[in-house]
Design a protein around this motif. Sequence first.
Motif, PDB file in Angstrom:
ATOM      1  N   SER A  75       0.835  -1.191   0.000  1.00  0.00           N
ATOM      2  CA  SER A  75       0.000   0.000   0.000  1.00  0.00           C
ATOM      3  C   SER A  75       0.871   1.242   0.000  1.00  0.00           C
ATOM      4  O   SER A  75       1.922   1.264   0.649  1.00  0.00           O
ATOM      5  CB  SER A  75      -0.919   0.009   1.235  1.00  0.00           C
ATOM      6  OG  SER A  75      -1.521   1.276   1.406  1.00  0.00           O
ATOM      7  N   THR A 106      -6.979   7.456  -3.785  1.00  0.00           N
ATOM      8  CA  THR A 106      -7.634   6.157  -3.818  1.00  0.00           C
ATOM      9  C   THR A 106      -9.132   6.346  -4.015  1.00  0.00           C
ATOM     10  O   THR A 106      -9.615   7.456  -4.217  1.00  0.00           O
ATOM     11  CB  THR A 106      -7.384   5.406  -2.496  1.00  0.00           C
ATOM     12  OG1 THR A 106      -8.063   6.086  -1.424  1.00  0.00           O
ATOM     13  CG2 THR A 106      -5.900   5.342  -2.177  1.00  0.00           C
ATOM     14  N   THR A 107      -9.857   5.254  -3.935  1.00  0.00           N
ATOM     15  CA  THR A 107     -11.314   5.335  -4.090  1.00  0.00           C
ATOM     16  C   THR A 107     -12.002   5.686  -2.778  1.00  0.00           C
ATOM     17  O   THR A 107     -13.221   5.792  -2.734  1.00  0.00           O
ATOM     18  CB  THR A 107     -11.862   3.986  -4.593  1.00  0.00           C
ATOM     19  OG1 THR A 107     -11.485   2.952  -3.674  1.00  0.00           O
ATOM     20  CG2 THR A 107     -11.303   3.666  -5.969  1.00  0.00           C
ATOM     21  N   THR A 112      -9.299  10.266   1.920  1.00  0.00           N
ATOM     22  CA  THR A 112      -8.654  11.413   1.298  1.00  0.00           C
ATOM     23  C   THR A 112      -8.963  12.687   2.070  1.00  0.00           C
ATOM     24  O   THR A 112      -8.081  13.529   2.288  1.00  0.00           O
ATOM     25  CB  THR A 112      -9.123  11.565  -0.159  1.00  0.00           C
ATOM     26  OG1 THR A 112      -8.818  10.365  -0.885  1.00  0.00           O
ATOM     27  CG2 THR A 112      -8.446  12.741  -0.836  1.00  0.00           C
ATOM     28  N   LYS A 147     -12.926   7.473  -7.284  1.00  0.00           N
ATOM     29  CA  LYS A 147     -11.611   8.088  -7.432  1.00  0.00           C
ATOM     30  C   LYS A 147     -11.727   9.497  -8.003  1.00  0.00           C
ATOM     31  O   LYS A 147     -10.962  10.395  -7.634  1.00  0.00           O
ATOM     32  CB  LYS A 147     -10.723   7.212  -8.305  1.00  0.00           C
ATOM     33  CG  LYS A 147      -9.264   7.672  -8.355  1.00  0.00           C
ATOM     34  CD  LYS A 147      -8.384   6.665  -9.046  1.00  0.00           C
ATOM     35  CE  LYS A 147      -8.211   5.415  -8.195  1.00  0.00           C
ATOM     36  NZ  LYS A 147      -7.192   4.492  -8.776  1.00  0.00           N
TER      37      LYS A 147
END
Length: 346
Positions: A75, A106-107, A112, A147
Motif C-alpha cells: 500500500s 484512492t477510491t 482522502t 476516485k
Amino acid sequence: MEASGNHTSPALPVPQTRKAIEDEIARYLNHVFDLRSRLNTFAPISVLPPEVLSEVFMRMAGPSSYSLPPPWSNSPYGWICISHVCRHWRNVALGCPALWGKLAVTTQHEWTKELLERSKKAPLYVTVDFRTPHARALVRAGGVSPKEKALALVLSHMSRVHSLSITIKRSFPEKILQLLDGPAPCLESLTVRCEDVMHYPGEHDHIHHLLHQPETVRLRHLELHSVYSHWHKTSLPHLTHLTISNKPHHDAIHVAPETMLAAIAQMHHLKELVIESALTAPADYNQVPMASTQASLPNLWSLRLSDTTPNTICLLNHLTTPTLSRIFVEVDSNFQGNCGVISSLP
C-alpha cells in the motif's frame, strides 16, 4: 456491602457484582497502560526531539517505504503503521502536517478527506492513476467514480499542490480537466500520462491553460506522455526538466522538429531534455527536415533522444549545448540512406 479486595459481597445482585469487577479490571488496565507509556519514555528513540522523530517518519514515508515488509509494502500508505506503535509516536506523526501531504488518490473519499485535514496547510504531492477497470466502467456508464470524487476534493486544494502526476488509460473526463483550470501558484512538477492516445486536441486545452497561467511560474519539471500540446504557442522559460513521449504511428499528437526547436529555444534554464517518438515522421527518410531555429541551451547537461534518424539528426544539428555531459541517442531501424553528418556537440 461493597467489593473489597478479591472478594465481593454476596448481598449484591449478580449483574451488579459483575459490573463492579469489570470496572475494577478496567481501572487496573488503564493503570498498566499508563505505566507502560511512562516506561516507553525511557526508550532511546523516545528521547529524540519531536522534530528529529518527524524527520525519521518523513524518510520512512518516502519512496523507500516500499521496502517495508508485507503487508505494509502493498500500500502507498503502508508507512502509517508507524503511527500505531505507541501514543507518543502517534502524537508526533499527527503533529507533522508535511507527513500527510503525499497523496496517492484512492477510491476512499473519506480517507482522502482525513489526509487533507491532517496535512493542514502543508505542500501536497499528488499521484492518481485512473487505469483501474472499476473506475473506467463507472465513467463509461455515465457515473462518477469514487476516485474522481477523491481527486476533485484534492484539486480543490490546487493552491498548495507542489507536484501532480495523473495517469489515465483513455480520454480524460471533462469534469477532471475543468479542475485543472484553477490557479496553481505552488506547482513545481507536472506529469500527465495517457496509455492510449487522446481523441482530439481540444481535450488538452485545459492542460495548456494550466501551464500558462500567470501564477504557474514555479513549474520546473514537466512530463507529457501521449498528450497533445500547443507547442507552437508554448512558452515555458523556467523549466529545468522536460520529457515528451508519444506512441509511435500516432501522428495526430506529434510535433514538427522546427516547432519543437522553437519551443525549447525559449527554455534557457533547461538541464534535462527527453524526447521519445514525439516528432512528426519525415516524408522522406533520406532527407533531414529543414529547420531555421538554433536552440541554445547553456545549462543542458543531460539529453535523451529516441526518434527517426532524420529527426534526430535535425535536432542535434540545431542544438547548442556547451555544458552537455550525458547523451543517449536511439534511432529507428528502418533508415537505409545517408542523411548527412551530425554536427559535433560542444
